[in-house]
Design a protein around this motif. Structure first.
Motif, mmCIF file in Angstrom:
data_model
loop_
_atom_site.group_PDB
_atom_site.id
_atom_site.type_symbol
_atom_site.label_atom_id
_atom_site.label_comp_id
_atom_site.label_asym_id
_atom_site.label_seq_id
_atom_site.Cartn_x
_atom_site.Cartn_y
_atom_site.Cartn_z
ATOM 1 N N VAL A 259 12.036 0.154 6.742
ATOM 2 C CA VAL A 259 11.576 1.167 7.174
ATOM 3 C C VAL A 259 10.731 1.967 6.544
ATOM 4 N N GLY A 260 11.238 2.734 5.847
ATOM 5 C CA GLY A 260 10.632 3.504 4.846
ATOM 6 C C GLY A 260 9.457 3.094 4.151
ATOM 7 N N ALA A 261 10.228 1.844 3.446
ATOM 8 C CA ALA A 261 9.166 0.785 2.600
ATOM 9 C C ALA A 261 8.114 0.473 3.832
ATOM 10 N N LEU A 262 8.240 0.323 4.568
ATOM 11 C CA LEU A 262 7.179 -0.121 5.463
ATOM 12 C C LEU A 262 6.175 0.229 5.682
ATOM 13 N N ARG A 263 6.470 1.383 6.036
ATOM 14 C CA ARG A 263 5.363 3.069 5.966
ATOM 15 C C ARG A 263 5.200 3.693 5.132
ATOM 16 N N GLU A 264 5.590 3.722 3.949
ATOM 17 C CA GLU A 264 5.213 3.599 2.861
ATOM 18 C C GLU A 264 3.367 3.106 2.975
ATOM 19 N N LEU A 265 3.913 1.359 2.718
ATOM 20 C CA LEU A 265 2.147 0.354 2.351
ATOM 21 C C LEU A 265 1.451 1.131 3.102
ATOM 22 N N LYS A 266 2.403 0.880 4.946
ATOM 23 C CA LYS A 266 1.055 1.650 5.711
ATOM 24 C C LYS A 266 0.831 2.920 5.802
ATOM 25 N N ALA A 267 0.924 4.071 4.718
ATOM 26 C CA ALA A 267 0.326 4.927 4.584
ATOM 27 C C ALA A 267 -0.889 4.643 3.842
ATOM 28 N N ASN A 268 -0.899 3.542 3.416
ATOM 29 C CA ASN A 268 -2.124 3.130 2.025
ATOM 30 C C ASN A 268 -2.964 2.308 2.644
#
Length: 399
Positions: A259-268
């Motif tokens: 979940v954190g990995a997808l959240r990090e990508l989407k933050a960019n």
């Protein structure tokens, strides 16, 4: 002249939807009354309270800032509460949830956040086209898991080679399934989790149709399996369950690293779901928990029954699915068609041109889809009966 088009676009594989859209336009130009059963877009609006919440929220002066890619705390808490209510699972809204612009947003970006070029992902065949599109964008290699009627459209984990398991980063599952409308029980998910733990593979479960089930069946969450959160994430969508397809809202729940990995990508790459849409989503989930939301499952069960009965009256026997808004229909033998060139795609086009009924050919979802068509129950019952009558005439060579 340089080519201003990336080669990877040719790998996305969903051109059939644009192709069918052109078929429909041509049929309309020819004066046909088109009954469009191709795209799974709900034909009904959200409930009045959902629309009211959205309309009130868009009038607020403070609603137009960046919403944040993670999701509003209110929406995430409500999503966690709904998961506990619906499935009895405990999800931390701070670390184990992220809001999405519909589950397709997350599915399209997931491989970019989890995989390196050359990694493998295990993908169902037939499967929803965005599964393959997301892999193509990330340079991830697909390994196809055939879904066949004789195995209830479930993958055979034993048939996956050991070398593939070693290289695989994640495995995509989807039950209730689009396009095949198959279902799975907790025993199946327990087996999937056991394989995932044995091989260090993440399970990505697409549960977009959790509320569209029939005959008393209640689709489970893979996160109900003991310790599944160690190796699994799950996509949820408000599009079909609450007729909010155009709002673009859903969420991913489960393993905090994934979940954190997808959240990090989407933050960019984006700033999250428009806050008024999240407010409408909160009301939708609250209504469901209070029993104030009319079940979409009941609506589609009635449509399924009427349509299947009408097809049987036309001589086309199709098993009744236990979930989703789709019928996965094996094409009957058409005695008037002697050519081997009568593929699912050609049959779908000819049927639209002769009868005005639009469906999606099964090969649009993968090699195993040849010989089938996907029919969406997105018209009122009387139109579905009319569609069945037209389809019956086509099969008998009368149209």
């Amino acid at each position: 002249m340089k080519e201003w088009r990336a080669d990877r676009l040719s790998e996305l594989g969903s051109s059939i939807f644009a192709e069918v859209a052109e078929w429909k336009r041509e049929a309309i130009r020819q004066g046909l009354d088109v009954i469009d059963l191709s795209i799974g877009s709900p034909d009904l609006p959200p409930s009045a309270p959902i629309r009211q919440a959205l309309s009130e929220a868009v009038l607020r002066e403070d609603a137009y800032g960046y919403p944040g890619s993670k999701g509003s705390q209110r929406f995430l808490r409500q999503a966690a509460d709904w998961l506990a209510f619906r499935f009895g699972i405990d999800i931390d809204p701070e670390h184990e949830l992220v809001s999405l612009m519909g589950s397709q947003d997350g599915l399209g970006h997931l491989a970019l956040s989890l995989c390196n070029p050359g990694d493998i992902a295990l993908v169902p065949d037939p499967g929803y086209p965005v599964y393959m599109a997301g892999l193509a964008l990330a340079g991830t290699e697909p390994f196809m898991m055939p879904l066949r009627a004789e195995n209830r459209f479930l993958p055979d984990f034993e048939a996956i080679p050991e070398e593939v398991w070693k290289r695989a980063k994640f495995m995509l599952l989807n039950y209730p399934s689009n396009p095949v409308s198959a279902v799975a029980d907790l025993t199946f998910f327990e087996q999937a989790v056991a394989y995932a733990k044995r091989h260090g593979v993440l399970i990505v479960h697409d549960l977009a149709y959790s509320e569209m089930a029939f005959d008393g069946y209640k689709p489970p969450s893979i996160l109900q399996v003991k310790d599944a959160i160690d190796v699994a994430v799950e996509f949820h969508s408000l599009s079909k369950s609450f007729n909010m397809a155009g709002c673009r809202i859903g969420f991913l729940a489960g393993n905090r690293k994934a979940v954190g990995a997808l959240r990090e990508l989407k933050a960019n790459i984006d700033y999250g779901v428009f806050l008024p849409v999240q407010e409408a989503g909160i009301v939708a989930l609250q209504q469901d928990m209070l029993g104030e939301q009319e079940s979409v499952g009941m609506l589609y069960e009635k449509r399924r029954d009427r349509f299947i009965e009408a097809l049987r009256e036309q001589g086309w026997e199709i098993p009744a699915p236990k979930a989703t808004m789709f019928i996965w229909a094996k094409l009957p033998t058409m005695k008037w068609s002697l050519s081997e060139l009568w593929t699912s795609r050609r049959i779908s086009r000819e049927m639209l041109e002769r009868t005005g009924v639009a469906v999606i050919p099964g090969d649009a979802f993968g090699e195993q889809g040849e010989g089938y068509v996907r029919i969406a129950l997105v018209e009122k019952e009387e139109r579905l009966v009319e569609a069945a009558c037209r389809m019956g005439k086509f099969i008998r060579g009368e149209a």
